[in-house]
Design an enzyme around this catalytic site. Structure first.
Site, PDB file in Angstrom:
ATOM      1  N   GLU A 176       0.316  -5.548  -6.151  1.00 36.86           N
ATOM      2  CA  GLU A 176       0.808  -5.637  -4.781  1.00 36.86           C
ATOM      3  C   GLU A 176       2.336  -5.707  -4.821  1.00 36.86           C
ATOM      4  OE1 GLU A 176       0.219  -9.347  -2.454  1.00 36.86           O
ATOM      5  OE2 GLU A 176      -0.526  -7.992  -0.903  1.00 36.86           O
ATOM      6  N   CYS A 206      -0.304  -8.012   3.807  1.00 37.34           N
ATOM      7  CA  CYS A 206      -1.330  -8.101   2.768  1.00 37.34           C
ATOM      8  C   CYS A 206      -2.257  -6.894   2.844  1.00 37.34           C
ATOM      9  CB  CYS A 206      -2.096  -9.395   2.902  1.00 37.34           C
ATOM     10  SG  CYS A 206      -2.561  -9.760   4.590  1.00 37.34           S
ATOM     11  N   GLU A 227      -6.593 -16.362   2.008  1.00 35.95           N
ATOM     12  CA  GLU A 227      -6.329 -14.979   2.415  1.00 35.95           C
ATOM     13  C   GLU A 227      -5.196 -14.507   1.528  1.00 35.95           C
ATOM     14  OE1 GLU A 227      -4.523 -12.084   3.977  1.00 35.95           O
ATOM     15  OE2 GLU A 227      -4.310 -13.202   5.869  1.00 35.95           O
ATOM     16  N   LYS A 248       2.001 -26.515   6.567  1.00 36.63           N
ATOM     17  CA  LYS A 248       3.250 -26.298   5.834  1.00 36.63           C
ATOM     18  C   LYS A 248       3.648 -24.827   5.932  1.00 36.63           C
ATOM     19  CE  LYS A 248       4.477 -25.108   1.806  1.00 36.63           C
ATOM     20  NZ  LYS A 248       5.655 -24.273   2.143  1.00 36.63           N
TER      21      LYS A 248
HETATM   22  P1  NAI Z   1       3.439 -17.651  -2.359  1.00 36.55           P
HETATM   23  O1  NAI Z   1       1.968 -17.494  -2.510  1.00 36.55           O
HETATM   24  O2  NAI Z   1       4.185 -18.352  -3.442  1.00 36.55           O
HETATM   25  O3  NAI Z   1       3.768 -18.443  -0.986  1.00 36.55           O
HETATM   26  C1  NAI Z   1       2.932 -18.534   0.129  1.00 36.55           C
HETATM   27  C2  NAI Z   1       2.861 -19.976   0.610  1.00 36.55           C
HETATM   28  O4  NAI Z   1       2.328 -20.774  -0.445  1.00 36.55           O
HETATM   29  C3  NAI Z   1       4.225 -20.599   0.950  1.00 36.55           C
HETATM   30  O5  NAI Z   1       4.061 -21.484   2.038  1.00 36.55           O
HETATM   31  C4  NAI Z   1       4.562 -21.368  -0.298  1.00 36.55           C
HETATM   32  O6  NAI Z   1       5.426 -22.460  -0.067  1.00 36.55           O
HETATM   33  C5  NAI Z   1       3.199 -21.859  -0.736  1.00 36.55           C
HETATM   34  N1  NAI Z   1       3.083 -22.190  -2.152  1.00 36.55           N
HETATM   35  C6  NAI Z   1       3.739 -21.620  -3.210  1.00 36.55           C
HETATM   36  N2  NAI Z   1       3.381 -22.219  -4.348  1.00 36.55           N
HETATM   37  C7  NAI Z   1       2.480 -23.184  -4.041  1.00 36.55           C
HETATM   38  C8  NAI Z   1       1.736 -24.136  -4.786  1.00 36.55           C
HETATM   39  N3  NAI Z   1       1.864 -24.236  -6.103  1.00 36.55           N
HETATM   40  N4  NAI Z   1       0.898 -24.953  -4.118  1.00 36.55           N
HETATM   41  C9  NAI Z   1       0.751 -24.868  -2.795  1.00 36.55           C
HETATM   42  N5  NAI Z   1       1.431 -24.002  -2.023  1.00 36.55           N
HETATM   43  C10 NAI Z   1       2.283 -23.163  -2.638  1.00 36.55           C
HETATM   44  O7  NAI Z   1       4.041 -16.221  -2.106  1.00 36.55           O
HETATM   45  P2  NAI Z   1       5.562 -15.756  -2.322  1.00 36.55           P
HETATM   46  O8  NAI Z   1       6.067 -16.291  -3.607  1.00 36.55           O
HETATM   47  O9  NAI Z   1       6.317 -16.062  -1.110  1.00 36.55           O
HETATM   48  O10 NAI Z   1       5.366 -14.197  -2.424  1.00 36.55           O
HETATM   49  C11 NAI Z   1       4.953 -13.619  -3.660  1.00 36.55           C
HETATM   50  C12 NAI Z   1       3.979 -12.515  -3.436  1.00 36.55           C
HETATM   51  O11 NAI Z   1       2.812 -13.036  -2.827  1.00 36.55           O
HETATM   52  C13 NAI Z   1       4.431 -11.415  -2.506  1.00 36.55           C
HETATM   53  O12 NAI Z   1       5.211 -10.477  -3.160  1.00 36.55           O
HETATM   54  C14 NAI Z   1       3.115 -10.860  -2.079  1.00 36.55           C
HETATM   55  O13 NAI Z   1       2.641  -9.982  -3.053  1.00 36.55           O
HETATM   56  C15 NAI Z   1       2.210 -12.064  -2.017  1.00 36.55           C
HETATM   57  N6  NAI Z   1       2.085 -12.583  -0.644  1.00 36.55           N
HETATM   58  C16 NAI Z   1       0.972 -12.290   0.057  1.00 36.55           C
HETATM   59  C17 NAI Z   1       0.858 -12.688   1.362  1.00 36.55           C
HETATM   60  C18 NAI Z   1      -0.332 -12.385   2.174  1.00 36.55           C
HETATM   61  O14 NAI Z   1      -0.231 -12.270   3.378  1.00 36.55           O
HETATM   62  N7  NAI Z   1      -1.510 -12.306   1.603  1.00 36.55           N
HETATM   63  C19 NAI Z   1       1.943 -13.383   2.050  1.00 36.55           C
HETATM   64  C20 NAI Z   1       3.051 -13.702   1.208  1.00 36.55           C
HETATM   65  C21 NAI Z   1       3.109 -13.288  -0.083  1.00 36.55           C
END
Ligand code: NAI
Ligand code: MG
Length: 532
Positions: free
Chosen positions: A436, A339, A304, A229
Site C-alpha cells: 500500500e 485505504c 479497518e 484518539k
Molecule cells: P498508523 O497506523 O501508524 O496510524 C493510525 C493511527 O494509529 C493514528 O491515530 C496513530 O496515532 C495510531 N497508532 C500508531 N501506532 C500505534 C500503536 N502502537 N498503538 C496504538 N495506536 C497507534 O498509520 P501511519 O503511520 O499514519 O501511516 C502509515 C501507513 O498506514 C500509510 O502509509 C498507509 O499505508 C496506512 N494507513 C492506512 C489507513 C487506512 O485508512 N486504512 C489510514 C492511515 C494510514
C-alpha cells in the site's frame, strides 16, 4: 501569500516546553500554487490560536505532563496549532471518566429516542459549521477545502443522522427454546442488545472528521462511552467536534477526546485493562500491535486496515471516457490516501494503452496546490513521513524497472506535494505492486485471459475493495462474486454511504464500519431466560 500573515498570527500560540515535531517550522510559503491566494477565516485563525486541551469528563484539560506537540499545515509546513501530547496517565483519566459515565450518568437513563435526537443534533451542528469544518480539515490534512466541503463534512453529518435513526431500533429477539433435559418445563427466553461498554477508538489522518464520525456514530447510538484518539497529524477537527458534541448535549464523560502519538497515547488506550472494545483504523502493521495489546484483557477488536485494491477495466467497458475518469478518481481522490484506493489498474489488453494514456492525461491536468486555493484539485500529502514513504516507493519502483508514464517524483520543494503518477511495466513482485503506497500512484497492468484475472486481482494480502468496469452484467456479477474484497464497485468507484457496510477481507481488517452491520460490533448480546 496570505498564508504568511496567517503563520504570524498562529505562531503566537504559546510554545510547549518540548515538541515532538520532526519538521522545522521553516516553510516560506512557496508550496506549489496555482496563483489564487488561500484565505483563512478569522474565526478559524482565532480558534487555532486558543489553547488546545483534551476533552475529559466534559472538561477541557491539558495533558498531565503539560506537554504539547506541533500541528503543521502540510501545504507549507507552518505551525497551525499545538495540542496536548498525552500519555498513559491522560488515557487512564479519560477511561475512568468514560467508565463513570457508562455506569452512572444521565447517559444510561437517557431513552433511545432522546439519544437519537441528540445524535441528530450533532449532525445538524456539523452542517451548521460545515464551512469552518471544511477549512479546518483542509488546513490540517491538506485536502482541498472544496472537497472537504462536499465530501468529508456532509458525509460526517450524514453518518450521525443515519445513526440517530438506529438508536430506537436496536432490538433483541424472543426465542422459543426446547431444553431437552427439562421435560415439561416452560420458559420465556429473549435476547437484549446492550452497549459494549467503554470503547477506545483510534483513527487515522486521511479523513479526520469523517473517521471520527464513523467511529462515534455507531458507538453512541448503541449507548457506549468513548475515548477517542485522533491521529497526531490531524487532531484539530476532532477537538472542534468535541465542542460540537458538548453543544449538542452529550453528557460529560460519554465522549472523551485525547490527542497524542500512537506509540504513547494510542498504545495505552489499546492496552488499557478497563476498555471493553477497541476500534482502530490505520496501518495493517499497527493493526497487529492493537490485536496484541488487546490480548491483556481480551477486549473486543475491530480493525479497518490497508488495501491494494484492484480496479478492473474490460474492453467492453462501454463509455471509455467515463471509465477512464472513474479509474483516475479511484486512485487520485484524496491524493491516493484512501485505504480503498484503486491502486492496481488491471486493463484488458486491447484497450490498455488507451486507458493508461487517458488516466495519465487526467493525472497531468490535476491542479496541485494548497488546499485553501479555490482551484486546487490535489493538495499535499499529510506529513513529511508520508512524503518520504511515497517518494521512497517511487524510487524503488524506478529501480525495479517500472516506467512512469507520468509523475514519479515529489512536486515542488516545499510542502509535501507528490506528482500524480501512473506506472506501467510492472511485475507482481515489485513493492509498488504489492504494498500500500497511500499516495497518488497507480500501477497499471494489462490482462488478456479472463480465467487468470480473478487470481491476479486477488493476489494481495489485502481485501478491502475492488472495481469492475464492463457493460456485461453477467460477467460483472460473476467476477464480483469471486473477488475477495469487502466492497465491489461496478461501473463506479469510491461510492460511500452511511447505510453501506465498509470493511475488509483478509488483512484489510476485522468487522465492518457503517450500515447496521457496525452495530453488532458495538453491542453485546445478553440471553435472558425466565422459568414460567
Ligand atoms: P498508523 O497506523 O501508524 O496510524 C493510525 C493511527 O494509529 C493514528 O491515530 C496513530 O496515532 C495510531 N497508532 C500508531 N501506532 C500505534 C500503536 N502502537 N498503538 C496504538 N495506536 C497507534 O498509520 P501511519 O503511520 O499514519 O501511516 C502509515 C501507513 O498506514 C500509510 O502509509 C498507509 O499505508 C496506512 N494507513 C492506512 C489507513 C487506512 O485508512 N486504512 C489510514 C492511515 C494510514
Ligand atoms: Mg505509524
Amino acid at each position: 501569500m496570505k498564508t504568511t500573515s496567517f503563520r504570524r498570527q498562529v505562531t503566537s500560540v504559546r510554545a510547549s516546553s518540548r515538541t515532538r515535531s520532526q519538521v522545522p517550522l521553516h516553510g516560506n510559503g512557496n508550496a506549489p500554487s496555482n496563483g489564487k491566494k488561500p484565505g483563512v477565516r478569522p474565526q478559524i485563525t482565532a480558534w487555532l490560536k486558543r489553547p488546545k486541551h483534551n476533552l475529559i469528563a466534559g472538561q477541557w484539560v491539558p495533558a498531565c505532563s503539560g506537554k504539547l506537540f506541533d500541528v503543521l499545515n502540510p501545504a507549507d509546513t507552518f505551525l497551525l496549532s499545538r495540542v496536548p501530547d498525552s500519555g498513559r496517565e491522560d488515557i487512564d483519566r479519560a477511561v475512568k471518566a468514560a467508565r463513570k459515565a457508562f455506569e452512572s450518568s444521565p447517559w444510561r437513563r437517557m431513552t433511545p429516542s432522546e439519544r437519537g435526537k441528540l445524535l441528530w443534533r450533532v449532525g445538524d451542528l456539523i452542517l451548521k459549521n460545515a464551512d469552518e469544518f471544511a477549512e479546518l480539515e483542509s488546513l490540517d490534512n491538506g485536502k482541498p477545502r472544496a472537497v472537504a466541503r462536499v465530501a468529508d463534512v456532509p458525509l460526517a453529518a450524514d453518518l450521525f443522522h443515519y445513526m440517530a435513526g438506529w438508536a430506537t431500533k436496536v432490538e433483541g429477539n424472543t426465542i422459543p427454546i426446547s431444553v431437552p433435559y427439562a421435560p415439561g418445563a416452560r420458559f420465556h427466553a429473549f435476547t437484549l442488545r446492550e452497549p459494549a461498554g467503554v470503547v477506545g477508538q483510534i483513527i487515522p489522518w486521511n479523513f479526520p472528521l469523517l473517521m471520527a464520525a464513523w467511529k462515534l456514530g455507531p458507538a453512541l447510538t448503541t449507548g457506549n462511552c468513548v475515548v477517542l484518539k485522533p491521529a497526531e497529524q490531524t487532531p484539530l477537527s476532532a477537538l472542534r467536534l468535541g465542542e460540537i458534541l458538548l453543544e449538542a448535549g452529550v453528557p460529560e464523560g460519554v465522549v472523551n477526546i485525547v490527542t497524542g502519538f500512537g506509540e504513547t497515547a494510542g498504545a495505552a488506550l489499546a492496552a488499557h485493562p478497563d476498555v471493553d472494545k477497541v476500534a482502530f483504523t490505520g496501518s495493517t502493521e499497527v493493526g497487529r500491535l492493537i490485536v496484541r495489546a488487546a490480548g491483556g484483557n481480551l477486549k473486543k477488536v475491530t480493525l479497518e486496515l490497508g488495501g491494494k485494491s484492484p480496479n478492473i477495466v474490460f474492453k467492453d467497458a462501454g463509455d471509455l471516457e467515463a471509465t477512464i475518469r472513474g479509474a483516475a478518481n479511484a486512485i487520485f481522490f484524496n491524493h491516493g490516501q484512501c485505504c480503498c484506493a484503486g491502486s492496481r489498474l488491471l486493463v484488458e489488453q486491447p484497450i490498455f494503452d488507451k486507458v493508461v494514456e487517458g488516466v495519465a492525461g487526467h493525472a497531468k491536468k490535476i491542479k496541485i496546490g494548497p488546499g485553501l486555493s479555490e482551484d486546487t484539485q490535489m493538495g499535499p500529502l499529510v506529513s513529511e513521513e508520508q512524503l518520504m514513504r511515497v517518494t521512497q516507493f517511487l524510487s524503488q519502483g524506478k529501480a525495479d524497472g517500472a516506467c512512469y508514464v507520468t509523475g514519479g517524483n515529489r512536486s515542488g520543494d516545499h510542502g509535501y506535494f507528490v506528482q500524480p503518477t501512473v506506472a506501467t511495466n510492472v511485475e507482481p513482485k515489485m513493492s509498488i505492486v504489492r504494498e500500500e503506497i497511500f499516495g497518488p500512484v497507480v500501477v497499471a497492468e494489462p490482462f488478456s485471459k479472463v480465467e487468470d484475472l480473478v487470481s491476479r486481482a486477488n493476489a494481495t494480502e489485502y481485501g478491502l475493495a475492488a472495481g469492475i468496469w464492463t457493460q456485461d452484467i453477467g460477467k460483472a456479477h460473476r467476477i464480483a462474486a469471486e473477488l475477495r474484497a469487502g466492497t465491489v464497485w461496478i461501473n463506479c468507484y469510491n461510492v460511500f454511504d452511511a447505510a453501506l457496510p465498509f470493511g475488509g477481507y483478509k488483512q484489510s481488517g476485522w468487522g465492518r464500519e457503517m450500515g447496521h452491520e457496525v452495530l453488532e460490533h458495538y453491542t453485546e448480546t445478553k440471553a435472558v431466560v425466565i422459568g414460567l
